[in-house]
Design an enzyme around this catalytic site. Structure first.
Site, PDB file in Angstrom:
ATOM      1  N   GLU A  94      70.017  30.195  40.060  1.00  0.00           N
ATOM      2  CA  GLU A  94      68.639  30.007  40.800  1.00  0.00           C
ATOM      3  C   GLU A  94      67.888  31.417  40.908  1.00  0.00           C
ATOM      4  O   GLU A  94      68.478  32.607  40.766  1.00  0.00           O
ATOM      5  CB  GLU A  94      69.073  29.801  42.278  1.00  0.00           C
ATOM      6  CG  GLU A  94      69.939  28.428  42.404  1.00  0.00           C
ATOM      7  CD  GLU A  94      70.508  28.163  43.770  1.00  0.00           C
ATOM      8  OE1 GLU A  94      70.711  26.814  44.044  1.00  0.00           O
ATOM      9  OE2 GLU A  94      71.025  28.957  44.353  1.00  0.00           O
ATOM     10  N   CYS A 107      62.869  36.992  42.903  1.00  0.00           N
ATOM     11  CA  CYS A 107      64.116  37.572  42.799  1.00  0.00           C
ATOM     12  C   CYS A 107      65.107  36.793  41.895  1.00  0.00           C
ATOM     13  O   CYS A 107      65.091  35.414  41.905  1.00  0.00           O
ATOM     14  CB  CYS A 107      64.685  37.012  44.289  1.00  0.00           C
ATOM     15  SG  CYS A 107      66.622  37.264  44.406  1.00  0.00           S
ATOM     16  N   CYS A 114      79.496  35.118  40.017  1.00  0.00           N
ATOM     17  CA  CYS A 114      79.564  36.533  39.982  1.00  0.00           C
ATOM     18  C   CYS A 114      80.898  36.950  39.892  1.00  0.00           C
ATOM     19  O   CYS A 114      81.860  36.261  40.470  1.00  0.00           O
ATOM     20  CB  CYS A 114      79.053  36.752  41.335  1.00  0.00           C
ATOM     21  SG  CYS A 114      78.668  38.759  41.394  1.00  0.00           S
ATOM     22  N   CYS A 118      82.433  39.735  47.077  1.00  0.00           N
ATOM     23  CA  CYS A 118      81.918  40.397  48.312  1.00  0.00           C
ATOM     24  C   CYS A 118      82.242  39.006  49.443  1.00  0.00           C
ATOM     25  O   CYS A 118      81.850  37.937  49.139  1.00  0.00           O
ATOM     26  CB  CYS A 118      80.598  40.844  48.288  1.00  0.00           C
ATOM     27  SG  CYS A 118      80.243  41.948  46.977  1.00  0.00           S
ATOM     28  N   CYS A 121      79.314  36.936  50.693  1.00  0.00           N
ATOM     29  CA  CYS A 121      78.148  36.396  49.886  1.00  0.00           C
ATOM     30  C   CYS A 121      78.635  34.934  49.244  1.00  0.00           C
ATOM     31  O   CYS A 121      79.582  34.860  48.727  1.00  0.00           O
ATOM     32  CB  CYS A 121      78.144  37.397  48.608  1.00  0.00           C
ATOM     33  SG  CYS A 121      76.520  36.815  47.619  1.00  0.00           S
ATOM     34  N   GLY A 165      74.829  37.413  40.775  1.00  0.00           N
ATOM     35  CA  GLY A 165      75.328  38.179  39.713  1.00  0.00           C
ATOM     36  C   GLY A 165      75.154  39.750  39.742  1.00  0.00           C
ATOM     37  O   GLY A 165      74.325  40.097  40.882  1.00  0.00           O
ATOM     38  N   GLU A 166      75.980  40.368  39.271  1.00  0.00           N
ATOM     39  CA  GLU A 166      76.030  41.699  39.380  1.00  0.00           C
ATOM     40  C   GLU A 166      75.046  42.355  37.774  1.00  0.00           C
ATOM     41  O   GLU A 166      75.515  42.369  37.054  1.00  0.00           O
ATOM     42  CB  GLU A 166      77.321  42.399  39.353  1.00  0.00           C
ATOM     43  CG  GLU A 166      77.353  44.012  39.411  1.00  0.00           C
ATOM     44  CD  GLU A 166      76.262  44.775  40.263  1.00  0.00           C
ATOM     45  OE1 GLU A 166      76.176  44.757  41.341  1.00  0.00           O
ATOM     46  OE2 GLU A 166      75.600  45.676  39.680  1.00  0.00           O
ATOM     47  N   SER A 197      69.329  45.914  41.788  1.00  0.00           N
ATOM     48  CA  SER A 197      70.175  46.108  43.040  1.00  0.00           C
ATOM     49  C   SER A 197      71.685  45.808  42.513  1.00  0.00           C
ATOM     50  O   SER A 197      71.971  44.805  41.879  1.00  0.00           O
ATOM     51  CB  SER A 197      70.051  44.779  43.887  1.00  0.00           C
ATOM     52  OG  SER A 197      70.863  44.970  45.187  1.00  0.00           O
ATOM     53  N   SER A 220      73.876  48.047  47.292  1.00  0.00           N
ATOM     54  CA  SER A 220      74.348  47.282  48.475  1.00  0.00           C
ATOM     55  C   SER A 220      75.607  47.995  49.164  1.00  0.00           C
ATOM     56  O   SER A 220      76.705  48.048  48.675  1.00  0.00           O
ATOM     57  CB  SER A 220      74.791  45.889  47.952  1.00  0.00           C
ATOM     58  OG  SER A 220      73.744  45.039  47.492  1.00  0.00           O
ATOM     59  N   LEU A 221      75.169  48.835  49.934  1.00  0.00           N
ATOM     60  CA  LEU A 221      76.239  49.824  50.751  1.00  0.00           C
ATOM     61  C   LEU A 221      76.983  48.904  51.783  1.00  0.00           C
ATOM     62  O   LEU A 221      78.168  48.924  51.611  1.00  0.00           O
ATOM     63  CB  LEU A 221      75.468  50.868  51.285  1.00  0.00           C
ATOM     64  CG  LEU A 221      76.311  51.991  51.787  1.00  0.00           C
ATOM     65  CD1 LEU A 221      77.258  52.683  50.249  1.00  0.00           C
ATOM     66  CD2 LEU A 221      75.412  53.248  52.203  1.00  0.00           C
ATOM     67  N   ASN A 296      72.561  36.460  56.491  1.00  0.00           N
ATOM     68  CA  ASN A 296      72.522  34.947  56.414  1.00  0.00           C
ATOM     69  C   ASN A 296      73.879  34.490  56.366  1.00  0.00           C
ATOM     70  O   ASN A 296      74.364  34.481  55.459  1.00  0.00           O
ATOM     71  CB  ASN A 296      71.803  34.631  54.982  1.00  0.00           C
ATOM     72  CG  ASN A 296      70.176  35.428  55.202  1.00  0.00           C
ATOM     73  OD1 ASN A 296      69.491  35.192  55.940  1.00  0.00           O
ATOM     74  ND2 ASN A 296      69.934  36.190  54.155  1.00  0.00           N
ATOM     75  N   CYS A 339      69.062  35.902  50.889  1.00  0.00           N
ATOM     76  CA  CYS A 339      70.098  36.849  50.245  1.00  0.00           C
ATOM     77  C   CYS A 339      71.433  36.162  50.381  1.00  0.00           C
ATOM     78  O   CYS A 339      71.682  35.965  51.591  1.00  0.00           O
ATOM     79  CB  CYS A 339      69.832  38.219  50.892  1.00  0.00           C
ATOM     80  SG  CYS A 339      68.672  39.385  50.313  1.00  0.00           S
TER      81      CYS A 339
HETATM   82  N1  SAH Z   1      75.271  42.026  42.886  1.00  0.00           N
HETATM   83  C1  SAH Z   1      74.181  42.756  43.153  1.00  0.00           C
HETATM   84  C2  SAH Z   1      72.998  41.832  43.512  1.00  0.00           C
HETATM   85  C3  SAH Z   1      72.709  40.651  44.282  1.00  0.00           C
HETATM   86  S1  SAH Z   1      73.120  40.380  45.982  1.00  0.00           S
HETATM   87  C4  SAH Z   1      74.202  43.512  44.673  1.00  0.00           C
HETATM   88  O1  SAH Z   1      75.417  43.451  45.304  1.00  0.00           O
HETATM   89  O2  SAH Z   1      73.537  44.336  45.193  1.00  0.00           O
HETATM   90  C5  SAH Z   1      71.527  40.651  46.950  1.00  0.00           C
HETATM   91  C6  SAH Z   1      71.596  41.220  48.125  1.00  0.00           C
HETATM   92  O3  SAH Z   1      71.897  40.467  48.880  1.00  0.00           O
HETATM   93  C7  SAH Z   1      72.746  42.528  48.264  1.00  0.00           C
HETATM   94  O4  SAH Z   1      72.240  43.643  48.791  1.00  0.00           O
HETATM   95  C8  SAH Z   1      73.941  41.718  49.023  1.00  0.00           C
HETATM   96  O5  SAH Z   1      74.622  42.879  49.670  1.00  0.00           O
HETATM   97  C9  SAH Z   1      73.002  41.019  49.926  1.00  0.00           C
HETATM   98  N2  SAH Z   1      73.754  39.630  50.471  1.00  0.00           N
HETATM   99  C10 SAH Z   1      74.868  39.220  50.043  1.00  0.00           C
HETATM  100  N3  SAH Z   1      75.266  38.113  50.580  1.00  0.00           N
HETATM  101  C11 SAH Z   1      74.316  38.291  51.682  1.00  0.00           C
HETATM  102  C12 SAH Z   1      74.335  37.445  52.949  1.00  0.00           C
HETATM  103  N4  SAH Z   1      75.033  36.416  53.422  1.00  0.00           N
HETATM  104  N5  SAH Z   1      73.147  37.571  53.983  1.00  0.00           N
HETATM  105  C13 SAH Z   1      72.305  38.724  53.473  1.00  0.00           C
HETATM  106  N6  SAH Z   1      72.355  39.061  52.615  1.00  0.00           N
HETATM  107  C14 SAH Z   1      73.667  39.139  51.615  1.00  0.00           C
END
Ligand code: SAH
Length: 347
Positions: A94, A107, A114, A118, A121, A165-166, A197, A220-221, A296, A339
């Site tokens: 997507e 985006c 992935c 996490c 996610c 994906g990463e 990201s 993404s910290l 989200n 996101c």
């Molecule tokens: N793998 C990469 C890029 C994809 S995620 C990364 O981790 O950065 C893109 C962003 O969406 C990241 O900052 C991630 O932490 C955030 N994200 C993931 N799940 C989410 C959620 N349920 N609500 C809001 N942001 C989320």
């Protein structure tokens, strides 16, 4: 047999020119076909109207164009557009177009599924099927650029690798796509408008710095305390914060480019002053800004957005320490385009 044919877009311009020379044709023909493939986004050899019928047939016999197909386009009530993109092997990813008055942002996805896990996610529930090829990444951008022109009357202005994906685990292909997006043979966009990201793969952040790609980096910290980060982003056990910090220092020393930290505040997980204090300490390592992201919800309900007081506590503490902080509102929630919500639900 279809499968014996080569993906023509895996060839560089030079390789394509050499192919034509080897066929007894001119190298110029290679440039012409290359332009069709990349500038004009041809989906089939038939489209290449200034190339002779025989040549088109010869290309057809030797190659395929593995173009993506936008299978389903959904529009959110806030204008956000989500594309379900079918790949040549029938897998789906997507990508999302996020319009604001000043810009339109694409985006895009870098992998099908992935490999990271996490906990918050939705994409993590899909296992990683494969990496996307450079042309599949590029095609997503072109599709969104076209939609931006069609629906918002302006070309795409920014790209974020925040889809599925990463990106740093598909490094070579992502960088090839970036090269194409920024080159005159492709879209000619400035690399400064592209943000990668990452969840934080230290070795690859250093490589990105060495390669001087001139793109922006977001990390993404979500927690600056190892035990908590490992709980919500288990790969942190392999790449702990100390390694991440060193990689980011290396990145900044080489690029002088400020890093963005993406951060969600969840109830009962990282909503205490000690969490915000740890973030402030982490932010002092290299010039950065913090983007507080709205959570989200994904279906399993384990995580909940913290109270607005907790978010304000973070904002205040960061500001008091001279750290720029922005709050990112979600877009496209009603079509699962926000996101962390990308999970191929509509396909
Ligand atoms: N793998 C990469 C890029 C994809 S995620 C990364 O981790 O950065 C893109 C962003 O969406 C990241 O900052 C991630 O932490 C955030 N994200 C993931 N799940 C989410 C959620 N349920 N609500 C809001 N942001 C989320």
């Amino acid at each position: 047999m279809k499968n014996d044919k080569k993906d023509i877009r895996a060839l560089t311009k030079q390789q394509l020119q050499e192919f034509f020379v080897a066929q007894g044709d001119k190298s110029f023909r290679g440039s012409q076909v290359y332009e069709w493939l990349w500038n004009k986004g041809a989906h089939s050899f038939e489209d290449m109207t200034n190339v002779s019928k025989e040549t088109r047939k010869m290309l057809q016999d030797n190659f395929v164009i593995n173009h993506i197909r936008v299978d389903l386009m959904q529009r959110s009530s806030d204008g956000t557009i989500k594309n379900a993109v079918k790949l040549h092997d029938n897998l789906t990813v997507e990508s999302v177009l996020i319009p604001t008055p000043k810009r339109t942002t694409a985006c895009v996805s870098s992998q099908v599924g992935c490999s990271l896990d996490c906990k918050f996610c939705a994409t993590a529930t899909l296992k990683r099927m494969r990496n996307l090829n450079p042309d599949e990444i590029y095609d997503q951008v072109v599709a969104i650029d076209n939609e931006s022109r069609l629906y918002f009357d302006k070309p795409l202005s920014n790209i974020v690798f925040m889809g599925m994906g990463e990106p740093l685990m598909n490094y070579n292909n992502v960088m090839k796509a970036v090269e194409k997006i920024t080159s005159k043979d492709g879209l000619g966009m400035s690399p400064k408008r592209i943000t990668i990201s990452t969840s934080g793969v230290p070795k690859m952040i250093k490589k990105l710095a060495d390669d001087e790609a001139k793109i922006k980096l977001a990390v993404s910290l979500h927690s600056a305390i190892d035990e908590i980060r490992t709980q919500i982003m288990p790969f942190n056990a392999t790449f702990p914060l100390q390694d991440l910090k060193e990689a980011l220092e290396y990145w900044y020393a080489k690029t002088k480019s400020r890093i963005t930290y993406e951060y969600i505040v969840w109830e009962g997980i990282n909503d205490q002053p000690k969490d915000a204090e740890a973030l402030v300490r982490f932010c002092k390592y290299v010039p950065c800004k913090v983007n507080l992201i709205e959570y989200n919800p994904i279906d399993d309900g384990q995580f909940q957005q913290a109270s607005s007081q907790a978010t304000h506590m973070y904002e205040k503490m960061l500001e008091q320490n001279g750290i720029t902080v922005t709050v990112r509102r979600s877009r496209g929630k009603d079509i699962d385009a926000a996101c962390g919500q990308l999970a191929n639900k509509s396909s």
